[in-house]
Each structure stands twice: as C-alpha cells, then as structure tokens.
Design a protein around this motif. Structure first.
Motif, mmCIF file in Angstrom:
data_model
loop_
_atom_site.group_PDB
_atom_site.id
_atom_site.type_symbol
_atom_site.label_atom_id
_atom_site.label_comp_id
_atom_site.label_asym_id
_atom_site.label_seq_id
_atom_site.Cartn_x
_atom_site.Cartn_y
_atom_site.Cartn_z
ATOM 1 N N LYS A 24 0.602 -1.063 0.132
ATOM 2 C CA LYS A 24 0.077 -0.202 0.258
ATOM 3 C C LYS A 24 0.384 1.642 0.424
ATOM 4 N N GLU A 33 -8.340 2.540 -5.667
ATOM 5 C CA GLU A 33 -8.937 1.878 -5.342
ATOM 6 C C GLU A 33 -8.592 -0.027 -5.087
ATOM 7 N N THR A 37 -7.561 -3.036 -4.189
ATOM 8 C CA THR A 37 -7.752 -4.255 -3.068
ATOM 9 C C THR A 37 -7.573 -5.473 -3.248
#
Length: 164
Positions: A24, A33, A37
């Motif tokens: 991250k 995003e 993920t």
C-alpha cells in the motif's frame, strides 16, 4: 536483535500484514482502490501465506525482532529452473538500518549453486531499483502494461549468484 529464519505457518498473519502495509505504501498511488484491493487479496492473503509456507518449492525468509516480523522475502524456482525473488519487504521503520541488506544476502545464500536469480519491480519504485542495483542486479527487460501486476509497467532485473 533481529534474526532471519525460514517462515513458519504461524507467521502467516504477520507476513500478510507486512506485505499489505508495504505494498500500500509503495504502490498505492499506481492503482485505483478496486485494483489495489484485488492485487492485495490475490498476492497477500493469509491463506496464500499459509500455502506458500507449506510449499517446499518456495523459500520465505522472515526477519524477526522480539517475536515480531519486521521483514520478509519470498523466492522460488520457475518451470525453467530460474530462481526468482517474488517479494522482499521490510517495515518502513527499518529503512536505512541494514535489514534489507541482510535479507537480500540471506535470500541469495539460499540459492548458492545456481547461476543467476531474477526479480520484477514495478516501474516507478526507484528505491527498490536502486537497492537491487547496489546488490549487483541489472535491468534486463521491461514489460509494458504488465498484466501480472494489474497493467502497470515493470522491469526485470537479474544477477549472477556467487558460487559459495
């Protein structure tokens, strides 16, 4: 005192958390995003760490201080008998301490006797590219829109391994 050892299944949660936090921080700006993920789930789930710890063809080393995992590397052989470093991450608090140097040396030592070892770095991770160059790796190829890492460009680096 930090010591480096092979990962045990009991380390899976800590290793997963380390990889996720590091990815991250390092690559979060390269992905939206949803992509981030997906990449994190695909690469670093606890279940995947458990499977990899049990796989005799994968070497995961962990750097441990006071029973906490502060760094980890994963290397394996591909189907052409080429050694690859797939991951190497340390907690940001340990940047500049020499831990990454110790971890790369320990990883290379696990592959003594092989001719060479390679790795892939996402383009833009200049810190990692400089680190690997310092340890004798050279860029040997570039992959544009690398589908194995969500379409981000990457570079392949490799180096010979000392015989002993």
């Amino acid at each position: 005192m930090i010591h480096i050892r092979e990962m045990q299944i009991e380390d899976a949660t800590a290793v997963s958390q380390l990889y996720i936090a590091s990815w991250k921080k390092t690559y979060g700006d390269l992905f939206d995003e949803a992509q981030l993920t997906t990449e994190l789930d695909k690469r670093f789930s606890i279940e995947k760490q458990v499977r990899e710890a049990a796989d005799p063809n994968i070497i995961t080393l962990v750097a441990v201080e006071a029973e906490s995992v502060v760094g980890a590397s994963l290397s394996e052989m591909d189907d052409r008998n080429q050694a690859w470093i797939d991951r190497m991450h340390i907690l940001p608090a340990y940047f500049g301490t020499g831990l990454a140097d110790d971890l790369i040396r320990a990883t290379l030592a696990k592959h003594t006797g092989l001719q060479s070892i390679a790795l892939k770095v996402l383009r833009g991770n200049e810190r990692a590219i400089a680190f690997y160059k310092k340890h004798g790796f050279v860029i040997t190829d570039t992959i544009e829109s690398d589908e194995s890492v969500g379409g981000v460009d990457s570079v392949i680096m490799s180096r010979t391994i000392p015989r002993g």
